[in-house]
Design a protein around this motif. Structure first.
Motif, PDB file in Angstrom:
ATOM      1  N   VAL A  91       0.823  -1.208   0.000  1.00 31.93           N
ATOM      2  CA  VAL A  91       0.000   0.000   0.000  1.00 31.93           C
ATOM      3  C   VAL A  91       0.858   1.259   0.000  1.00 31.93           C
ATOM      4  CG1 VAL A  91      -1.745   1.304   1.296  1.00 31.93           C
ATOM      5  CG2 VAL A  91      -1.893  -1.188   1.167  1.00 31.93           C
ATOM      6  N   LYS A  92       1.898   1.309   0.800  1.00 34.85           N
ATOM      7  CA  LYS A  92       2.690   2.522   0.951  1.00 34.85           C
ATOM      8  C   LYS A  92       3.749   2.672  -0.139  1.00 34.85           C
ATOM      9  CE  LYS A  92       2.102   2.487   5.985  1.00 34.85           C
ATOM     10  NZ  LYS A  92       2.779   2.407   7.312  1.00 34.85           N
ATOM     11  N   LYS A  93       4.394   1.576  -0.500  1.00 37.71           N
ATOM     12  CA  LYS A  93       5.521   1.654  -1.443  1.00 37.71           C
ATOM     13  C   LYS A  93       5.142   1.310  -2.878  1.00 37.71           C
ATOM     14  CE  LYS A  93       8.844   0.560   2.197  1.00 37.71           C
ATOM     15  NZ  LYS A  93       9.939  -0.348   2.652  1.00 37.71           N
ATOM     16  N   GLY A  94       3.982   0.737  -3.080  1.00 33.25           N
ATOM     17  CA  GLY A  94       3.541   0.421  -4.438  1.00 33.25           C
ATOM     18  C   GLY A  94       4.258  -0.775  -5.051  1.00 33.25           C
ATOM     19  N   TRP A  95       4.842  -1.635  -4.245  1.00 31.34           N
ATOM     20  CA  TRP A  95       5.548  -2.803  -4.780  1.00 31.34           C
ATOM     21  C   TRP A  95       4.561  -3.882  -5.183  1.00 31.34           C
ATOM     22  CZ3 TRP A  95       9.558  -3.431  -0.233  1.00 31.34           C
ATOM     23  CH2 TRP A  95      10.484  -2.388  -0.302  1.00 31.34           C
ATOM     24  N   MET A  96       4.781  -4.469  -6.358  1.00 29.39           N
ATOM     25  CA  MET A  96       4.007  -5.634  -6.792  1.00 29.39           C
ATOM     26  C   MET A  96       4.720  -6.882  -6.284  1.00 29.39           C
ATOM     27  SD  MET A  96       1.334  -6.613  -8.526  1.00 29.39           S
ATOM     28  CE  MET A  96       0.990  -5.352  -9.750  1.00 29.39           C
ATOM     29  N   VAL A  97       3.979  -7.743  -5.549  1.00 29.74           N
ATOM     30  CA  VAL A  97       4.581  -8.935  -4.961  1.00 29.74           C
ATOM     31  C   VAL A  97       3.656 -10.129  -5.168  1.00 29.74           C
ATOM     32  CG1 VAL A  97       5.794  -7.587  -3.199  1.00 29.74           C
ATOM     33  CG2 VAL A  97       3.515  -8.545  -2.690  1.00 29.74           C
ATOM     34  N   ALA A  98       4.236 -11.309  -4.927  1.00 35.27           N
ATOM     35  CA  ALA A  98       3.447 -12.532  -4.796  1.00 35.27           C
ATOM     36  C   ALA A  98       3.322 -12.811  -3.312  1.00 35.27           C
ATOM     37  CB  ALA A  98       4.136 -13.683  -5.516  1.00 35.27           C
ATOM     38  N   LEU A  99       2.110 -12.832  -2.816  1.00 33.88           N
ATOM     39  CA  LEU A  99       1.862 -12.968  -1.388  1.00 33.88           C
ATOM     40  C   LEU A  99       1.368 -14.385  -1.104  1.00 33.88           C
ATOM     41  CD1 LEU A  99       2.029 -10.941   1.007  1.00 33.88           C
ATOM     42  CD2 LEU A  99      -0.479 -10.775   0.865  1.00 33.88           C
ATOM     43  N   LYS A 100       2.110 -15.093  -0.284  1.00 32.48           N
ATOM     44  CA  LYS A 100       1.746 -16.469   0.045  1.00 32.48           C
ATOM     45  C   LYS A 100       1.157 -16.485   1.458  1.00 32.48           C
ATOM     46  CE  LYS A 100       3.188 -21.056  -1.071  1.00 32.48           C
ATOM     47  NZ  LYS A 100       4.159 -21.830  -1.833  1.00 32.48           N
ATOM     48  N   VAL A 101      -0.080 -16.966   1.566  1.00 36.85           N
ATOM     49  CA  VAL A 101      -0.796 -16.954   2.844  1.00 36.85           C
ATOM     50  C   VAL A 101      -1.283 -18.369   3.139  1.00 36.85           C
ATOM     51  CG1 VAL A 101      -2.691 -15.941   4.161  1.00 36.85           C
ATOM     52  CG2 VAL A 101      -1.545 -14.597   2.381  1.00 36.85           C
ATOM     53  N   PRO A 102      -0.875 -18.968   4.247  1.00 37.13           N
ATOM     54  CA  PRO A 102      -1.346 -20.318   4.595  1.00 37.13           C
ATOM     55  C   PRO A 102      -2.870 -20.362   4.774  1.00 37.13           C
ATOM     56  CG  PRO A 102       0.536 -19.708   5.935  1.00 37.13           C
ATOM     57  CD  PRO A 102       0.088 -18.466   5.231  1.00 37.13           C
ATOM     58  N   HIS A 103      -3.421 -21.544   4.576  1.00 34.62           N
ATOM     59  CA  HIS A 103      -4.861 -21.713   4.790  1.00 34.62           C
ATOM     60  C   HIS A 103      -5.187 -21.448   6.263  1.00 34.62           C
ATOM     61  CE1 HIS A 103      -5.320 -23.055   0.779  1.00 34.62           C
ATOM     62  NE2 HIS A 103      -4.718 -24.236   0.950  1.00 34.62           N
ATOM     63  N   GLU A 104      -6.464 -21.099   6.496  1.00 37.83           N
ATOM     64  CA  GLU A 104      -6.874 -20.691   7.841  1.00 37.83           C
ATOM     65  C   GLU A 104      -6.639 -21.792   8.878  1.00 37.83           C
ATOM     66  OE1 GLU A 104     -10.747 -19.024   8.141  1.00 37.83           O
ATOM     67  OE2 GLU A 104     -10.471 -17.661   6.449  1.00 37.83           O
ATOM     68  N   GLN A 105      -6.828 -23.072   8.490  1.00 34.53           N
ATOM     69  CA  GLN A 105      -6.665 -24.146   9.471  1.00 34.53           C
ATOM     70  C   GLN A 105      -5.233 -24.265   9.991  1.00 34.53           C
ATOM     71  OE1 GLN A 105      -7.612 -24.547   6.319  1.00 34.53           O
ATOM     72  NE2 GLN A 105      -6.831 -26.470   5.371  1.00 34.53           N
ATOM     73  N   PHE A 106      -4.246 -23.724   9.233  1.00 35.36           N
ATOM     74  CA  PHE A 106      -2.845 -23.776   9.674  1.00 35.36           C
ATOM     75  C   PHE A 106      -2.431 -22.506  10.417  1.00 35.36           C
ATOM     76  CE2 PHE A 106      -2.810 -26.582   5.885  1.00 35.36           C
ATOM     77  CZ  PHE A 106      -2.499 -27.766   6.533  1.00 35.36           C
ATOM     78  N   GLN A 107      -3.232 -21.470  10.297  1.00 38.65           N
ATOM     79  CA  GLN A 107      -2.862 -20.208  10.943  1.00 38.65           C
ATOM     80  C   GLN A 107      -2.866 -20.319  12.471  1.00 38.65           C
ATOM     81  OE1 GLN A 107      -1.796 -17.463   9.611  1.00 38.65           O
ATOM     82  NE2 GLN A 107      -2.328 -17.651   7.436  1.00 38.65           N
ATOM     83  N   SER A 108      -3.682 -21.239  13.015  1.00 40.45           N
ATOM     84  CA  SER A 108      -3.751 -21.403  14.466  1.00 40.45           C
ATOM     85  C   SER A 108      -2.777 -22.463  14.987  1.00 40.45           C
ATOM     86  CB  SER A 108      -5.180 -21.769  14.890  1.00 40.45           C
ATOM     87  OG  SER A 108      -5.594 -22.968  14.227  1.00 40.45           O
ATOM     88  N   ASP A 109      -2.039 -23.109  14.069  1.00 39.41           N
ATOM     89  CA  ASP A 109      -1.059 -24.127  14.479  1.00 39.41           C
ATOM     90  C   ASP A 109       0.268 -23.413  14.764  1.00 39.41           C
ATOM     91  OD1 ASP A 109       0.778 -26.206  14.685  1.00 39.41           O
ATOM     92  OD2 ASP A 109      -0.177 -27.408  13.125  1.00 39.41           O
ATOM     93  N   ARG A 110       0.612 -23.314  16.069  1.00 38.35           N
ATOM     94  CA  ARG A 110       1.789 -22.547  16.433  1.00 38.35           C
ATOM     95  C   ARG A 110       3.077 -23.156  15.853  1.00 38.35           C
ATOM     96  NH1 ARG A 110       0.933 -20.871  22.819  1.00 38.35           N
ATOM     97  NH2 ARG A 110      -0.956 -19.583  22.510  1.00 38.35           N
ATOM     98  N   THR A 111       3.141 -24.490  15.868  1.00 36.63           N
ATOM     99  CA  THR A 111       4.348 -25.151  15.319  1.00 36.63           C
ATOM    100  C   THR A 111       4.493 -24.843  13.841  1.00 36.63           C
ATOM    101  OG1 THR A 111       4.096 -26.935  16.922  1.00 36.63           O
ATOM    102  CG2 THR A 111       5.525 -27.349  15.019  1.00 36.63           C
ATOM    103  N   PHE A 112       3.373 -24.939  13.125  1.00 39.62           N
ATOM    104  CA  PHE A 112       3.405 -24.644  11.689  1.00 39.62           C
ATOM    105  C   PHE A 112       3.804 -23.194  11.436  1.00 39.62           C
ATOM    106  CE2 PHE A 112       1.399 -22.951   7.934  1.00 39.62           C
ATOM    107  CZ  PHE A 112       1.719 -23.868   6.953  1.00 39.62           C
ATOM    108  N   VAL A 113       3.181 -22.273  12.164  1.00 42.90           N
ATOM    109  CA  VAL A 113       3.428 -20.847  11.955  1.00 42.90           C
ATOM    110  C   VAL A 113       4.878 -20.500  12.263  1.00 42.90           C
ATOM    111  CG1 VAL A 113       2.848 -18.519  12.751  1.00 42.90           C
ATOM    112  CG2 VAL A 113       1.029 -20.179  12.320  1.00 42.90           C
ATOM    113  N   GLU A 114       5.410 -21.058  13.342  1.00 43.77           N
ATOM    114  CA  GLU A 114       6.792 -20.774  13.694  1.00 43.77           C
ATOM    115  C   GLU A 114       7.759 -21.274  12.627  1.00 43.77           C
ATOM    116  OE1 GLU A 114       9.911 -19.184  15.671  1.00 43.77           O
ATOM    117  OE2 GLU A 114       7.770 -18.898  16.100  1.00 43.77           O
ATOM    118  N   ARG A 115       7.509 -22.494  12.143  1.00 45.27           N
ATOM    119  CA  ARG A 115       8.363 -23.032  11.080  1.00 45.27           C
ATOM    120  C   ARG A 115       8.208 -22.198   9.811  1.00 45.27           C
ATOM    121  NH1 ARG A 115       6.377 -27.996  10.709  1.00 45.27           N
ATOM    122  NH2 ARG A 115       7.773 -28.873  12.275  1.00 45.27           N
ATOM    123  N   PHE A 116       6.991 -21.777   9.506  1.00 41.91           N
ATOM    124  CA  PHE A 116       6.713 -20.974   8.310  1.00 41.91           C
ATOM    125  C   PHE A 116       7.512 -19.677   8.339  1.00 41.91           C
ATOM    126  CE2 PHE A 116       4.224 -17.920   5.883  1.00 41.91           C
ATOM    127  CZ  PHE A 116       3.836 -18.633   4.765  1.00 41.91           C
TER     128      PHE A 116
END
Length: 468
Positions: A216-241
Motif C-alpha cells: 500500500v505505501k511503497k507500491g511494490w508488486m509482490v506474490a503474497l503467500k498466505v497459509p490456509h486458515e486451518q494452519f494459521q492457528s497451528d503454532r508449530t506450523f506458523v513458527e516453522r513458516f
C-alpha cells in the motif's frame, strides 16, 4: 755401276745399297764407280751360294766435302760481382730442410705448423629486425588461436569443474511499483493482509494460497503467500513458516525467487511476500505439452541445479523439489527459470500415515531419505530432481500410483524404471545420469549438485546442446 774384272755386274744405289747379278764361284776384283765418287776396287773370294763376307767398301768423294758451319761457341763469362743489395723490407721466410743428394729411403718430413694468430672478432653488422609490425601481429594472432584450440580440447572439463554456477545478487531485487488498480479493483475495496492489498489469486496449494498483491505505501508488486486458515492457528506450523521465510530472505541468486518479507499481520494472518514473476510453473507446462525435448528438459534442469547448488552451500535444503515449484517464463528466452518455495520448504506437505509418522514433502517426489524420517542433506534434493527429470523426459511419473502410500513404498523399495524403456530416444549416457540420481542409498548418488552439474554440462557439450 759395279764391275767385276772390268765387267759390269750390277748397279749401285746410295739409298738402297747395290745389286749384284749371279756370279760363278772364284776370286774376283770388284770395281765400283759412282757419280761424284772416286773409282774403288777390292778383291773378293766368291764361293758357291754367294759372298763369304759382307762387301764393305768405302767410297771417296771426287769433290771436296762441304763443311757444315759450326755452331758458335758459347763464351763462358766469369761470374759477375754480386750487386749490392737494394734496401727492401726484410721478409723472413722459413728455410725448408735440406734434402740429401742420395736418399735411399723416402722419409716423411714434418713441416712445422704455422703459428696460430688470434684474430680479433670483427664487429658484427647491425641486425635488421626480423619481423615488421604486420608480421608481429600475425604471430600474436596465431599464438592466441593455438591457445584457444588447446583450451577447447583440454580446458573445457577443467573450466566446468571449477565453475561455481552461483550467480548472486548483492542487493535484493526491487519489487515492481503499481500506481493503478488491476481489473477495475480499487485498492480501498481490495482485501488486505498487513501492508499489502490483494489484487487476485494466482495459485492455490494444499498448504497455502498465492495472491498477486501490492504494497500500500511503497507500491511494490509482490506474490503474497498466505497459509490456509486451518494452519494459521497451528503454532508449530506458523513458527516453522516464519523461520524458513527468514532463511529464504538470505538467498540471493538469479535462479531463486527472492523473498522480501515474512511476518504476521495485526489481524493474525502470517504471510510471505516474494518476488512476483509473470510465468507458468513446470506442472502446468507439462500438462500442456507432455514430455519435453531433451534439449529443453536439460536446460530447465541446469538452471534448477544452479539454484540448488547455491542454496546447499548456504546450508539450505529445499526438501520439496517438484514441477509446481519450478517457474518458467511465459516465452522461451524472455525471462528466467527460478526455483520457488524456499521459504516454506519444510512445510510444503504434511502427511500423517497410519503409523503416526509425519512426512515433509510431496509423495511423488520424496526421497527414500525423507521417508525414513532421517536427517536429510542436499543428496535428498538430488533424488527429487531426478524424479522431475525422469518425468520431463518420459511424460510419466516414476511410480504411477494413485495411492500416496504405495508411491512412498516404491520410492523406498522399488528400483526405478529405465527412462529409455518409455522414451527410446534418450541416449545411454543421459540415462545413466538419471539412474544415478535415483539410487536408493544417498552414498550411491551424486554427492553434490556441483558434481551433477558438471556431468550434465559435459553431456550437453558433447551433444552440441546450447545452455541457454
Amino acid at each position: 755401276m759395279v764391275y767385276l774384272d772390268d765387267n759390269q755386274i750390277g748397279k749401285t744405289d746410295v739409298n738402297g745399297g747395290f745389286l749384284i747379278d749371279n756370279i760363278s764361284p772364284g776370286t774376283y776384283k770388284i770395281s765400283i764407280e759412282m757419280e761424284g765418287y772416286k773409282r774403288t776396287e777390292k778383291s773378293f773370294k766368291i764361293k758357291g751360294g754367294g759372298l763369304t763376307e759382307q762387301a764393305n767398301i768405302k767410297l771417296q768423294s771426287s769433290t771436296p766435302p762441304i763443311k757444315e758451319p759450326k755452331a758458335p761457341e758459347k763464351k763462358i763469362e766469369p761470374p759477375s760481382k754480386p750487386r749490392e743489395p737494394v734496401a727492401v723490407p726484410k721478409v723472413t721466410v722459413p728455410t725448408p730442410p735440406e734434402v740429401p743428394k742420395e736418399v735411399e729411403k723416402v722419409e716423411k718430413v714434418e713441416v712445422p705448423a704455422k703459428p696460430k694468430v688470434e684474430e680479433k672478432p670483427s664487429p658484427s653488422p647491425k641486425k635488421e629486425p626480423l619481423l615488421g609490425m604486420f608480421e608481429l601481429w600475425m604471430v600474436i594472432l596465431i599464438i592466441f588461436l593455438i591457445a584457444g584450440i588447446l583450451f577447447l580440447i583440454f580446458g573445457r572439463k577443467i573450466l566446468i569443474k571449477r565453475e561455481r554456477p552461483r550467480l548472486t545478487i548483492k542487493t535484493p531485487v526491487k519489487p515492481l511499483r503499481v500506481t493503478t488498480p488491476i481489473k477495475g479493483l480499487s485498492l480501498e475495496e481490495a482485501p488486505g493482509v498487513g501492508d499489502y492489498k490483494i489484487l487476485e489469486k494466482v495459485a492455490s496449494g494444499g498448504m497455502a494460497n498465492v495472491y498477486k498483491a501490492v504494497h500500500v505505501k511503497k507500491g511494490w508488486m509482490v506474490a503474497l503467500k498466505v497459509p490456509h486458515e486451518q494452519f494459521q492457528s497451528d503454532r508449530t506450523f506458523v513458527e516453522r513458516f516464519r523461520r524458513e521465510g527468514e532463511l529464504g530472505k538470505k538467498l540471493h541468486n538469479e535462479n531463486i525467487i527472492h523473498i522480501y518479507e515474512s511476518a504476521t499481520a495485526k489481524d493474525g494472518f502470517t504471510y510471505i511476500a516474494m518476488e512476483y514473476l509473470e510465468g507458468i510453473d513446470l506442472r502446468q507446462y507439462m500438462d500442456k505439452h507432455g514430455k519435453l525435448p531433451i534439449e529443453e528438459a536439460l536446460n530447465i534442469i541446469v538452471h534448477v541445479c544452479r539454484a540448488l547448488d547455491y542454496a546447499h552451500v548456504k546450508g539450505v535444503v529445499h526438501r520439496d523439489i517438484k514441477p509446481e515449484n519450478i517457474m518458467l517464463p511465459l516465452q522461451k528466452g524472455k525471462g528466467k527459470i527460478v526455483l520457488m518455495d524456499f521459504g516454506i520448504a519444510h512445510t510444503a506437505y504434511l502427511g500423517t500415515l497410519g503409523t503416526g509418522s509425519t512426512y515433509l514433502g510431496t509423495p511423488y517426489y520424496m526421497s527414500p531419505d525423507q521417508i525414513s524420517s532421517k536427517e536429510v542433506d542436499g543428496r535428498s534434493d538430488i533424488y527429487s530432481l531426478g524424479v522431475v527429470l525422469f518425468e520431463m523426459l518420459t511424460g510419466q511419473h516414476l511410480f504411477d500410483e494413485t495411492d500416496p502410500l504405495k508411491v512412498l513404498f516404491h520410492h523406498k523399495e522399488t528400483p526405478p524404471r529405465r527412462p529409455s524403456n518409455v522414451n527410446p530416444k534418450i541416449p545411454p549416457t543421459l540415462e545413466q545420469i538419471v539412474l544415478k540420481m535415483l539410487t536408493k542409498k544417498p552414498e550411491d548418488r551424486y554427492q553434490t549438485v556441483e558434481d551433477l552439474l558438471v556431468e550434465l554440462q559435459e553431456f550437453m557439450l558433447k551433444e552440441g546442446i546450447e545452455n541457454e
